[in-house]
Design an enzyme around this catalytic site. Structure first.
Site, PDB file in Angstrom:
ATOM      1  N   TYR A  38      13.191  -8.782 -28.062  1.00 11.22           N
ATOM      2  CA  TYR A  38      13.653  -8.658 -29.179  1.00 11.22           C
ATOM      3  C   TYR A  38      14.341  -9.613 -29.955  1.00 11.22           C
ATOM      4  CZ  TYR A  38      18.298  -7.699 -27.718  1.00 11.22           C
ATOM      5  OH  TYR A  38      19.771  -7.818 -27.627  1.00 11.22           O
TER       6      TYR A  38
ATOM      7  N   ARG B 274      13.181 -18.358 -30.138  1.00 10.47           N
ATOM      8  CA  ARG B 274      13.762 -18.010 -28.861  1.00 10.47           C
ATOM      9  C   ARG B 274      12.771 -17.017 -28.650  1.00 10.47           C
ATOM     10  NH1 ARG B 274      19.787 -16.065 -28.712  1.00 10.47           N
ATOM     11  NH2 ARG B 274      18.776 -14.620 -30.215  1.00 10.47           N
TER      12      ARG B 274
ATOM     13  N   ARG C  14       0.812   4.478 -17.409  1.00  7.21           N
ATOM     14  CA  ARG C  14       2.101   4.183 -16.657  1.00  7.21           C
ATOM     15  C   ARG C  14       1.619   3.498 -15.269  1.00  7.21           C
ATOM     16  NH1 ARG C  14       6.157   5.380 -13.188  1.00  7.21           N
ATOM     17  NH2 ARG C  14       8.218   4.574 -13.861  1.00  7.21           N
TER      18      ARG C  14
ATOM     19  N   HIS D 210       3.575  -0.243 -13.217  1.00  7.27           N
ATOM     20  CA  HIS D 210       4.799  -1.291 -13.003  1.00  7.27           C
ATOM     21  C   HIS D 210       3.972  -2.440 -13.579  1.00  7.27           C
ATOM     22  CE1 HIS D 210       7.266   1.840 -11.477  1.00  7.27           C
ATOM     23  NE2 HIS D 210       8.373   1.026 -11.530  1.00  7.27           N
TER      24      HIS D 210
ATOM     25  N   LYS E 177      15.908 -12.588 -23.940  1.00  7.69           N
ATOM     26  CA  LYS E 177      16.268 -11.593 -24.842  1.00  7.69           C
ATOM     27  C   LYS E 177      15.542 -10.369 -24.714  1.00  7.69           C
ATOM     28  CE  LYS E 177      18.592 -11.116 -29.327  1.00  7.69           C
ATOM     29  NZ  LYS E 177      19.841 -10.646 -28.805  1.00  7.69           N
TER      30      LYS E 177
ATOM     31  N   GLU F 116      29.284 -13.884 -20.396  1.00  9.72           N
ATOM     32  CA  GLU F 116      29.170 -13.837 -21.855  1.00  9.72           C
ATOM     33  C   GLU F 116      29.702 -12.321 -22.043  1.00  9.72           C
ATOM     34  OE1 GLU F 116      25.224 -13.796 -23.172  1.00  9.72           O
ATOM     35  OE2 GLU F 116      24.409 -12.641 -21.310  1.00  9.72           O
TER      36      GLU F 116
ATOM     37  N   LEU G  24      22.389 -15.241 -22.172  1.00  9.79           N
ATOM     38  CA  LEU G  24      21.687 -15.533 -23.216  1.00  9.79           C
ATOM     39  C   LEU G  24      22.268 -16.850 -24.366  1.00  9.79           C
ATOM     40  CD1 LEU G  24      18.909 -14.444 -24.838  1.00  9.79           C
ATOM     41  CD2 LEU G  24      20.751 -13.502 -26.479  1.00  9.79           C
TER      42      LEU G  24
HETATM   43  N1  PLP Z   1      24.648 -12.681 -25.292  1.00 13.59           N
HETATM   44  C1  PLP Z   1      24.135 -11.456 -25.462  1.00 13.59           C
HETATM   45  C2  PLP Z   1      23.965 -10.719 -24.136  1.00 13.59           C
HETATM   46  C3  PLP Z   1      23.605 -10.865 -26.737  1.00 13.59           C
HETATM   47  O1  PLP Z   1      23.248  -9.677 -26.861  1.00 13.59           O
HETATM   48  C4  PLP Z   1      23.617 -11.645 -27.701  1.00 13.59           C
HETATM   49  C5  PLP Z   1      23.328 -11.286 -29.238  1.00 13.59           C
HETATM   50  O2  PLP Z   1      23.362 -10.117 -29.548  1.00 13.59           O
HETATM   51  C6  PLP Z   1      24.399 -12.932 -27.722  1.00 13.59           C
HETATM   52  C7  PLP Z   1      24.888 -13.667 -26.402  1.00 13.59           C
HETATM   53  C8  PLP Z   1      24.553 -13.825 -28.974  1.00 13.59           C
HETATM   54  O3  PLP Z   1      23.392 -14.258 -29.333  1.00 13.59           O
HETATM   55  P1  PLP Z   1      23.128 -14.808 -30.883  1.00 13.59           P
HETATM   56  O4  PLP Z   1      24.176 -15.754 -31.363  1.00 13.59           O
HETATM   57  O5  PLP Z   1      21.769 -15.237 -30.800  1.00 13.59           O
HETATM   58  O6  PLP Z   1      23.100 -13.355 -31.704  1.00 13.59           O
END
Ligand code: PLP
Length: 282
Positions: free
Chosen positions: A31, A50, A98, A100, A145, A177, A201
């Protein structure tokens, strides 16, 4: 309200998901969330690139080009007369009995996008937010993501239960993060954030901040730091598409410095707003 489903614009109420959609059953999909200011997308190209990178990492073939997606998303904004808000979009691997393993027969990914009105978080931007630290229990491909967000969901719930805005996750001795944001510390004139590897991310907001620092002679170190470093820092802030550059004024109920928003954080907020205005207008 109109949503985009598999290339068609349909009313929200008519958008339905199959019970054997792999996104629904396995979280098998990816997403993006894109900010919309003044009716225009901010950093759409970076978000869509991305998305494309995430899809390649898990072997989902997206049949739309970045420019086709951009056009569809612009139409969606127009149809919903969105001024300030977000676009949420996702692709799942599609519908299949279904199992995996990836389906052997060709399946068409399910594509959904919709808009939501969302103001800039002015109160948080001005006054900062509180956070707690939690152990990072997620998998080791946080660079994707992915729709699999249970670790992030559980981390955010802990923050909510502690009356905090965000959880700051750590893996062994390193801060990784937030549950849905990147985390930064400031010491003197230098800022620092976790390197972009498989444990975080690589936020689009993070990338923009690094670019702005480069253009403005601010030193950035992309290297993991410890919880001790976090607690001792002059300033702490988080970054994300929806939260922009949000100051963090407390960690585990302990104020960061005097619990005031720092000068470097304010400077980065101003640079960020200038970047928004130059791309999306005022
Ligand atoms: N890290 C995570 C786990 C996220 O879900 C997000 C975004 O929601 C971010 C970092 C920040 O990413 P972005 O600046 O692309 O929104």
């Amino acid at each position: 309200r109109m949503v985009l489903m598999n290339g068609e614009f349909i009313p929200r109420e008519q958008a339905k998901v199959d019970i054997e959609d792999r996104g629904y059953q396995f979280g098998d999909g990816i997403y993006e969330v894109i900010r919309v200011y003044n009716g225009k997308m901010f950093m759409a190209k970076e978000h869509l690139e991305r998305l494309s990178a995430s899809s390649e990492k898990i072997g989902i073939a997206i049949s739309y080009s970045i420019s086709e997606l951009t056009t569809l998303l612009e139409e969606l904004i127009a149809k919903n007369s969105l001024s300030t808000g977000i676009i949420y979009m996702q692709f799942t691997r599609g519908v299949s009995p279904r199992n995996h393993s990836y389906p052997t027969e060709a399946v068409t990914p399910t594509f959904v996008a919709y808009t939501k009105m969302l103001n800039r978080p002015l109160d948080n931007l001005e006054n900062g937010v509180s956070t707690i630290t939690v152990e990072d229990i997620r998998w080791s491909r946080c660079d994707i993501k992915s729709l699999n967000l249970l670790g992030n969901v559980m981390a955010k719930q802990k923050a909510t239960e502690a009356d905090c805005y965000e959880s700051i996750q750590y893996r062994e001795l390193s801060v990784t993060e937030g549950s849905s944001s990147n985390i930064w510390i400031v010491n003197g004139e230098k800022i620092q954030t976790h390197e972009a590897n498989q444990f975080i991310l690589n936020g689009i907001t993070r990338q923009k901040i690094i670019q702005l620092c480069g253009e403005n002679g601010i030193e950035v170190e992309e290297k993991a730091f410890s919880i001790e470093d976090l607690i001792d820092a002059d300033e702490v802030f988080l970054s994300s598409t929806t939260s922009e550059v949000t100051p963090i004024v407390s960690v585990n109920n302990v104020p960061v410095k005097e619990g005031k928003v720092g000068e470097m954080t304010k400077k980065l907020q101003n640079l960020f707003v200038e970047a928004i205005i130059s791309e999306c207008g005022q």
